[in-house]
Structure formats: C-alpha cells, structure tokens
Design an enzyme around this catalytic site. Structure first.
Site, PDB file in Angstrom:
ATOM      1  CG  ASN A  74      -0.117   1.169   2.573  1.00 37.11           C
ATOM      2  OD1 ASN A  74      -0.328   1.964   2.549  1.00 37.11           O
ATOM      3  ND2 ASN A  74       0.151  -0.055   3.531  1.00 37.11           N
TER       4      ASN A  74
ATOM      5  CB  ILE B  23       7.589  -5.068  11.877  1.00 37.83           C
ATOM      6  CG1 ILE B  23       6.549  -5.171  11.204  1.00 37.83           C
ATOM      7  CG2 ILE B  23       8.571  -4.883  13.290  1.00 37.83           C
ATOM      8  CD1 ILE B  23       7.245  -6.298  10.466  1.00 37.83           C
TER       9      ILE B  23
ATOM     10  CG  ASN C  39      -0.427   5.587  13.796  1.00 34.80           C
ATOM     11  OD1 ASN C  39      -0.191   6.541  12.930  1.00 34.80           O
ATOM     12  ND2 ASN C  39       0.028   4.659  14.274  1.00 34.80           N
TER      13      ASN C  39
ATOM     14  N   GLY D  28      -3.901  -6.185  11.568  1.00 33.28           N
ATOM     15  CA  GLY D  28      -4.094  -5.705  10.090  1.00 33.28           C
ATOM     16  C   GLY D  28      -4.532  -5.493   8.821  1.00 33.28           C
TER      17      GLY D  28
ATOM     18  CB  CYS E  33       6.843   9.797   9.198  1.00 29.42           C
ATOM     19  SG  CYS E  33       5.274   9.550   9.315  1.00 29.42           S
TER      20      CYS E  33
HETATM   21  C1  LIG Z   1      -3.479   0.354   4.413  1.00 31.64           C
HETATM   22  C2  LIG Z   1      -2.854   0.418   5.285  1.00 31.64           C
HETATM   23  C3  LIG Z   1      -2.555   2.040   5.720  1.00 31.64           C
HETATM   24  C4  LIG Z   1      -1.752   1.399   6.986  1.00 31.64           C
HETATM   25  N1  LIG Z   1      -1.728   2.776   7.459  1.00 31.64           N
HETATM   26  C5  LIG Z   1      -1.023   3.599   8.637  1.00 31.64           C
HETATM   27  C6  LIG Z   1      -0.934   4.389   9.576  1.00 31.64           C
HETATM   28  O1  LIG Z   1      -1.306   5.464   9.176  1.00 31.64           O
HETATM   29  N2  LIG Z   1      -0.421   4.736  10.774  1.00 31.64           N
HETATM   30  C7  LIG Z   1       0.327   3.385  11.274  1.00 31.64           C
HETATM   31  O2  LIG Z   1       1.697   3.121  11.495  1.00 31.64           O
HETATM   32  N3  LIG Z   1       0.822   2.470  10.684  1.00 31.64           N
HETATM   33  C8  LIG Z   1      -0.145   1.826   9.838  1.00 31.64           C
HETATM   34  N4  LIG Z   1       0.049   0.941   8.812  1.00 31.64           N
HETATM   35  C9  LIG Z   1       0.335  -0.148   9.080  1.00 31.64           C
HETATM   36  C10 LIG Z   1      -0.151  -1.148   9.707  1.00 31.64           C
HETATM   37  O3  LIG Z   1      -0.180  -0.867  11.106  1.00 31.64           O
HETATM   38  C11 LIG Z   1       0.592  -2.405  10.141  1.00 31.64           C
HETATM   39  O4  LIG Z   1       1.593  -1.811  10.734  1.00 31.64           O
HETATM   40  C12 LIG Z   1       1.602  -3.282   9.109  1.00 31.64           C
HETATM   41  O5  LIG Z   1      -0.107  -3.481   8.560  1.00 31.64           O
HETATM   42  C13 LIG Z   1       1.788  -4.615   9.888  1.00 31.64           C
HETATM   43  O6  LIG Z   1       0.570  -5.229  10.011  1.00 31.64           O
HETATM   44  P1  LIG Z   1      -0.637  -6.479   9.425  1.00 31.64           P
HETATM   45  O7  LIG Z   1       0.039  -7.161   8.596  1.00 31.64           O
HETATM   46  O8  LIG Z   1      -1.432  -7.240   9.759  1.00 31.64           O
HETATM   47  O9  LIG Z   1      -1.489  -5.735   8.917  1.00 31.64           O
HETATM   48  C14 LIG Z   1      -0.562   0.567   7.129  1.00 31.64           C
HETATM   49  C15 LIG Z   1      -1.243  -0.230   6.973  1.00 31.64           C
HETATM   50  C16 LIG Z   1      -2.061  -0.530   5.817  1.00 31.64           C
HETATM   51  C17 LIG Z   1      -2.018  -2.411   5.275  1.00 31.64           C
END
Ligand SMILES: Cc1cc2nc3c(=O)[nH]c(=O)nc-3n(C[C@H](O)[C@H](O)[C@H](O)COP(=O)(O)O)c2cc1C
Length: 307
Positions: A73, A195, A103, A269, A134
């Site tokens: 993404n 992570i 967040n 997530g 960031c």
């Molecule tokens: C579409 C999308 C948007 C995300 N937006 C954020 C965000 O705004 N802030 C953040 O710290 N992590 C963001 N993440 C990261 C997730 O919170 C998470 O750390 C990461 O996707 C790994 O976990 P998962 O494999 O269970 O998705 C985003 C992930 C996805 C897929």
C-alpha cells in the site's frame, strides 16, 4: 480466565486492555466503520488511522497492489487531521468501553510534539501511538525510525508534550531494531509496537512502469509475519517495557506465536480487509486456546518461547 493486560504500567493514567487484541492503524478506520459488523467493544483497543496536523489527501492512485500472501500500500497517510479527530471522533470514543489510541505522524520533531500536545487531556483518547516510519524532512527524508537518535528525539518530544500513555511504533526498515527499541524506551515510551510495513515495489509489465502511483509502497499481511515475529522476539529481549506485536496476524495461532515470542498484546491489520471480523475471531481463538490448555492468565503465555 484473565486476558487483561496493562500496557503502560509506569504511566499515571495506565493503559489497561480487557484483552490483548488491538486493531492496527490504517486498517480499521476510526472504529466506527466496523461497528455494524461486530461488537467492537469486545476488543482490547482500537488504534485509529495515522493522524497529521492538517488533513491529507494521500498519494496518487493506484495505492494498493496485492502480492503473494501480502498487500502493498501507498496510501500516504490520507486522514482528516487532528482537529477533526478531536472534535468529530473523540466525543463518540468517550462513550465507548474499548480504549482508542490515536496514531500520529509528523515530518519534523516539532510536529510530533504539537500533535501530542493537542491530543493531551482530550476525553475519549486513551493513548498515543507514534508512527516513526515517516520521512524526517529536516534530516533529508530518512525515516525517523531508521536510527536510534532520531527515533529517540521523536519519542522524547511526544513524551514531553503529553501525560497520555505513549506507544512508539517501530519500522522494520532499519538495521538493528533492538537498538532503536532501547533508545525509544530510554526516551520515555510506555510501550513499543512493531512492525510497520516493509518497503516494497511492484511493476506493471504491460505498462512497463511501477504499479503504484507513489512507485514504492509498504508490504503487509502474512508475507511479513516471520520477519515481524523475529523482530518482536529480538525487541522483547532488549527492553523492559511491554511490546505490542503486529505483522501478518490473521489467526489466533499467529497471535499466540507473537505472545509466546514476548508480545504483551497484538494488532490485527491487513487481515481485516479480507475478513472484517478477524480481530474478534483472533480474540475468540485465543480464549479457546487458553481454555484448552488450562491457562488461567494470559501473562503465563507472554514470552514462554524464550525461556
Ligand atoms: C492500508 C494500510 C494503511 C496503513 N496505515 C498506517 C498508518 O496510518 N499508520 C501506521 O502506523 N501504520 C499504518 N499501516 C501499517 C499497519 O498498521 C501495520 O503495522 C502493518 O500493516 C503490518 O500489519 P499487518 O500485516 O497485520 O497489516 C497501514 C497498513 C495498511 C495495509
């Protein structure tokens, strides 16, 4: 059975979760979007979309690409901005049983401090999760979380600006994650989440161009689980503060692996996109596992794989 967990034992407000299942930022909106699918009040905590000082439209489309066992993404922190979070979302959250953690994301140390200061003392906000993935615009665009000094500086600025529990969310896009975790804990983090996504790219072979509008994206989902689990294992060994595990958690067994590696809580997530009930399914599966194994307290499971 006791599934509750204190994520900020040294903080004056504390951050007591009824159970270890949280949602991951950016994958569960502001909580409201999922409230008609299942009883979200049953969850341990909800982490809302990354919030910046001003509203953001995010990156150009396309912003999502499916990969083998994962998702790339490049949303680019599309969000409504901190003022709207405070006036439009927090009043509703204040009536919820489930704690909501905001967040936050900044491009300078000052922005992190300002965000934390604005959220401090707002009813309905139980904690702050600091996204240090960031780009630090003042330091040439490298991620804040890529080195211990900038990670600690961002943490310290938030710590000084709020009395709320502070979770700092680490990026895997770095060399030694344990060193970063130690620096962040030293700088005042109450807990550490990890992570965030791994940097990746996909190419559209018909167009002979990168598929995502932003060229690069962040990889999430089951594909990253072993990496996330390894990093949780390493960080839980290195720090005293609670660790929140995240990365590819889709089932209760995945969650239990993270807990056994040392996570006190976990975040679901990408799994929520395919199955919006995934966080609740994970919670119910953990309860069933504990019952089957005769475990009375979740604490008995935390870090057992490391002993
Ligand atoms: C579409 C999308 C948007 C995300 N937006 C954020 C965000 O705004 N802030 C953040 O710290 N992590 C963001 N993440 C990261 C997730 O919170 C998470 O750390 C990461 O996707 C790994 O976990 P998962 O494999 O269970 O998705 C985003 C992930 C996805 C897929």
């Amino acid at each position: 059975m006791n599934l509750s967990i204190q994520l900020a034992p040294k903080n004056k407000h504390g951050l007591l979760l009824a159970n270890p299942v949280m949602t991951a930022s950016g994958t569960f909106g502001y909580g409201t979007e999922y409230s008609h699918m299942f009883d979200i009040q049953k969850l341990g905590a909800i982490v809302c979309k990354g919030t910046t000082l001003e509203p953001r439209d995010g990156n150009p489309q396309p912003r999502l690409a499916e990969t083998a066992c994962g998702l790339l993404n490049s949303i680019g922190l599309q969000n409504i901005g901190v003022k709207a979070v405070i006036t439009e979302k927090a009043p509703l959250w204040a009536s919820w049983r489930v704690p909501v953690i905001v967040n936050i994301a900044g491009e300078t140390i000052e922005e992190y401090a300002q965000l934390a200061g604005e959220l401090d003392g707002v009813a309905g906000i139980s904690g702050i999760e600091v996204n240090i993935s960031c780009p630090n615009v003042k330091a040439g665009g490298a991620e804040f979380g890529a080195n211990p000094d900038s990670a600690a500086a961002a943490t310290a600025s938030v710590r000084a600006a709020t009395s709320l529990p502070v979770l700092v969310k680490l990026t895997p896009n770095t060399g030694d994650i344990a060193k970063i975790a130690m620096a962040v804990a030293e700088a005042g983090a109450d807990a550490i989440s990890l992570i965030n996504t791994l940097k990746g790219i996909a190419i559209d072979i018909a167009k002979r161009r990168p598929l995502l509008g932003n060229i690069t994206g962040g990889l999430s989902g089951p594909a990253i689980k072993p990496v996330a689990l390894y990093m949780v294992y390493e960080v839980a060994k290195a720090v005293e503060v609670p660790v929140v595990g995240c990365g590819g958690i889709t089932t209760a067994s995945d969650a239990i692996e993270f807990i056994m590696a040392g996570a006190s809580a976990i975040q679901v997530g990408t799994a929520s996109f395919a199955n919006p009930r995934a966080p609740l399914d994970v919670l119910e599966g953990i309860e069933q596992f504990m019952e089957k194994e005769g475990i009375k307290d979740l604490a008995e499971l935390i870090g057992v794989a490391r002993r």
